[in-house]
Design a protein around this motif. Structure first.
Motif, PDB file in Angstrom:
ATOM      1  N   TRP A   1       0.841  -1.211   0.000  1.00 27.13           N
ATOM      2  CA  TRP A   1       0.000   0.000   0.000  1.00 27.13           C
ATOM      3  C   TRP A   1       0.866   1.246   0.000  1.00 27.13           C
ATOM      4  O   TRP A   1       0.610   2.203  -0.729  1.00 27.13           O
ATOM      5  N   LYS A   2       1.918   1.228   0.801  1.00 28.58           N
ATOM      6  CA  LYS A   2       2.792   2.397   0.918  1.00 28.58           C
ATOM      7  C   LYS A   2       3.649   2.561  -0.347  1.00 28.58           C
ATOM      8  O   LYS A   2       3.782   3.670  -0.874  1.00 28.58           O
TER       9      LYS A   2
ATOM     10  N   LEU B   1       1.273   3.686   8.228  1.00 30.09           N
ATOM     11  CA  LEU B   1       0.126   4.580   8.061  1.00 30.09           C
ATOM     12  C   LEU B   1       0.526   6.009   8.439  1.00 30.09           C
ATOM     13  O   LEU B   1      -0.006   6.974   7.910  1.00 30.09           O
ATOM     14  N   ARG B   2       1.492   6.138   9.359  1.00 34.53           N
ATOM     15  CA  ARG B   2       1.908   7.471   9.807  1.00 34.53           C
ATOM     16  C   ARG B   2       3.064   8.048   8.983  1.00 34.53           C
ATOM     17  O   ARG B   2       3.306   9.256   9.030  1.00 34.53           O
ATOM     18  N   LEU B   3       3.787   7.187   8.269  1.00 31.39           N
ATOM     19  CA  LEU B   3       4.974   7.663   7.542  1.00 31.39           C
ATOM     20  C   LEU B   3       4.560   8.496   6.333  1.00 31.39           C
ATOM     21  O   LEU B   3       3.783   8.040   5.495  1.00 31.39           O
TER      22      LEU B   3
ATOM     23  N   MET C   1       9.950   4.190  -0.659  1.00 30.94           N
ATOM     24  CA  MET C   1      10.844   3.682  -1.710  1.00 30.94           C
ATOM     25  C   MET C   1      12.201   4.385  -1.641  1.00 30.94           C
ATOM     26  O   MET C   1      13.252   3.753  -1.802  1.00 30.94           O
ATOM     27  N   GLU C   2      12.168   5.690  -1.406  1.00 32.60           N
ATOM     28  CA  GLU C   2      13.436   6.433  -1.311  1.00 32.60           C
ATOM     29  C   GLU C   2      14.280   5.925  -0.148  1.00 32.60           C
ATOM     30  O   GLU C   2      15.497   5.826  -0.249  1.00 32.60           O
ATOM     31  N   VAL C   3      13.606   5.593   0.952  1.00 32.35           N
ATOM     32  CA  VAL C   3      14.336   5.119   2.136  1.00 32.35           C
ATOM     33  C   VAL C   3      14.946   3.735   1.852  1.00 32.35           C
ATOM     34  O   VAL C   3      16.102   3.467   2.189  1.00 32.35           O
TER      35      VAL C   3
ATOM     36  N   TRP D   1       6.594  12.353   9.609  1.00 27.40           N
ATOM     37  CA  TRP D   1       5.529  11.531  10.174  1.00 27.40           C
ATOM     38  C   TRP D   1       4.249  12.331  10.322  1.00 27.40           C
ATOM     39  O   TRP D   1       4.288  13.516  10.648  1.00 27.40           O
ATOM     40  N   ASP D   2       3.128  11.673  10.101  1.00 21.75           N
ATOM     41  CA  ASP D   2       1.845  12.262  10.452  1.00 21.75           C
ATOM     42  C   ASP D   2       1.864  12.424  11.980  1.00 21.75           C
ATOM     43  O   ASP D   2       2.172  11.458  12.688  1.00 21.75           O
TER      44      ASP D   2
END
Ligand code: AMP
Ligand code: GLY
Length: 427
Positions: free
Chosen positions: A17-18, A299-301, A306-308, A325-326
């Motif tokens: 999903w991310k 969900l908070r990131l 992908m960059e990380v 972070w959210d």
């Protein structure tokens, strides 16, 4: 770039999903995946431990990055196998994955690196362990099989009688097979447990906000152990100062010690900690994202994951700006099949998924699901990881349970108190 995720749980759905949101990702595959990953990626019917087929698939489909979810392929050397074929993969090598694959290796490394952990002794057979237990004071201990035992090889004992029984089960009856070739007897630590995960390329460490898992099946942390019935993030129990101390006294010395022992660690380093009144002590290391901790974390990131991951595999995490972070906390409630963690039935039709998906700030990550005759059905013990954001932890909890209420199948159940531990501290 085309990306392949390996695994089939809630963690892998959250990763898919991310990653799906990244402009750097072209085609996204999950092997073998579940009914949820099929909504955001293409499922590929290959087992996570079938390295030859995974490598063939990666070559044929121009996979630029493979991301490994579970521990089994890591401890079996999937990263070494991919690297040998010049295929880029995120995760630790087989030698580095020993940190999770062998409790003896892990404890010895912690001792050499002077990382806080419980006192322990290693035994190669039942007799020496029994002599040790009989010769010392009758105190609470934890008896652990050395190898991977699907989370079951750790037996927490109130005293000598239980410990002798645990040694018998592991080393004589061989309940966990070869995982019991060696065993660790460790002092029992008391306190609250927390998980601190970090992404590292072997040099730079990016620490993620602390999370708490809920490993016991029933409310109030009672009942049998499970793979994890829920999690939330951040865990207020670990304040900024404590997180900093954990980084300094746990994560940094561990990463350095791995490098010194010629097992440089690259991937997710997950510290399972006991917050004792002498500070945080390591209970165990995992070498991957936790499931379900990964779901509220991702969900908070806000940063592009992908960059990380790419920066990690290219050893340039130091060039990355701090993760965003959210500010809102996230709570994840696992919905399970009747009978789990014991025997359970499969293929129960799941209803209400669309209704739950329409709720604001909610993501329903699939764990044990599959599709039969066009209908999403249960296909495992932990079925869904219902995850929600909220302005406070109680608000996130309410959002998650509102979504849980919309979802139904025959025998569905969940813990009702996920994230309540966050509030214990202020009591
Ligand atoms: P592990 O597989 O090492 O994570 O252990 C599983 C669970 O056993 C942990 O989450 C703890 O709840 C418990 N545990 C492990 N080691 C200890 C210890 N030294 N003291 C108390 N509990 C422990
Ligand atoms: N949530 C615990 C684990 O992933 O091992």
């Amino acid at each position: 770039m085309n990306v392949l995720i390996i695994g089939n749980g809630g963690r892998e759905h959250a990763l898919a999903w991310k990653l799906k949101q990244s402009p750097l990702v072209k085609r996204l595959f999950v092997a073998p995946g579940n009914a949820g990953t099929a909504l955001v990626a293409e499922n590929v019917d290959i087992s996570p431990t079938d390295f030859p087929r995974l490598i063939k698939f990666a070559k044929q489909n121009d996979i630029g990055l493979t991301v490994v979810g579970p521990e089994a392929p890591l401890t079996l050397g999937i990263v070494d196998a991919f690297n040998a074929e010049k295929l880029r993969i995120f995760g630790p090598s087989k030698a580095a994955a020993e940190l999770e694959g062998s409790k003896v290796f892990c404890k010895n490394l912690l001792r050499h690196a002077d990382v806080p952990t419980g006192d322990y002794r290693v035994f190669r057979n039942a007799d020496s362990a029994i002599t040790f237990l009989k010769d010392r004071e009758d105190v609470p201990v934890v008896v652990k099989a050395d190898g991977l035992a699907a989370g079951k090889g750790v037996i927490v004992c109130a005293g000598r009688a239980e410990a002798l029984d645990a040694v018998d089960r592991i080393a004589r009856q061989r309940e966990f097979g070869a995982a019991g070739d060696q065993l660790v007897i460790e002092e029992r630590l008391d306190g609250e447990e927390a998980s601190v995960l970090a992404i590292t390329d072997g040099q730079t460490i990016v620490t993620l906000p602390a999370t708490q898992d809920h490993k016991r099946a029933h409310d109030g942390d009672t009942g049998p152990n499970t793979g994890g019935m829920g999690a939330y993030c951040p865990a207020p129990l670990v304040d900024d100062e404590m997180l900093h101390r954990i980084e300094e006294h746990v994560l940094v010395p561990t990463v350095h010690a791995m490098k010194r022992s010629r097992r440089p660690f690259q991937g997710v380093l997950y510290a399972g900690l006991m917050l004792t009144n002498q500070g945080a002590k390591v209970l165990e290391y995992n070498v991957r994202f936790g499931d379900p901790e990964c779901q509220p974390l991702l969900l908070r990131l806000k940063t592009d994951l992908m960059e990380v991951l790419l920066a990690t595999t290219e050893r340039r995490l130091d060039e990355l700006p701090p993760l965003e972070w959210d500010p809102r906390p996230a709570v994840c409630v696992v919905m399970a099949s009747e009978g789990y963690p014991g025997k359970y039935a499969r293929h129960k039709p799941i209803r209400g998924l669309d209704e739950a998906a329409r709720l604001p700030d909610v993501q329903v990550f699939h764990a044990g699901t599959t599709v039969r005759d066009g209908q999403v059905v249960t296909d495992g013990g932990r079925v869904l990881a219902v995850t929600a954001l909220g302005t406070t932890i109680p608000a996130a909890k309410l959002n998650a349970y509102t979504a849980v209420k919309a979802i139904r199948w025959d025998g569905a159940w969940c813990r009702k108190d996920i994230s309540d531990k966050a509030l214990w501290k202020s009591r």
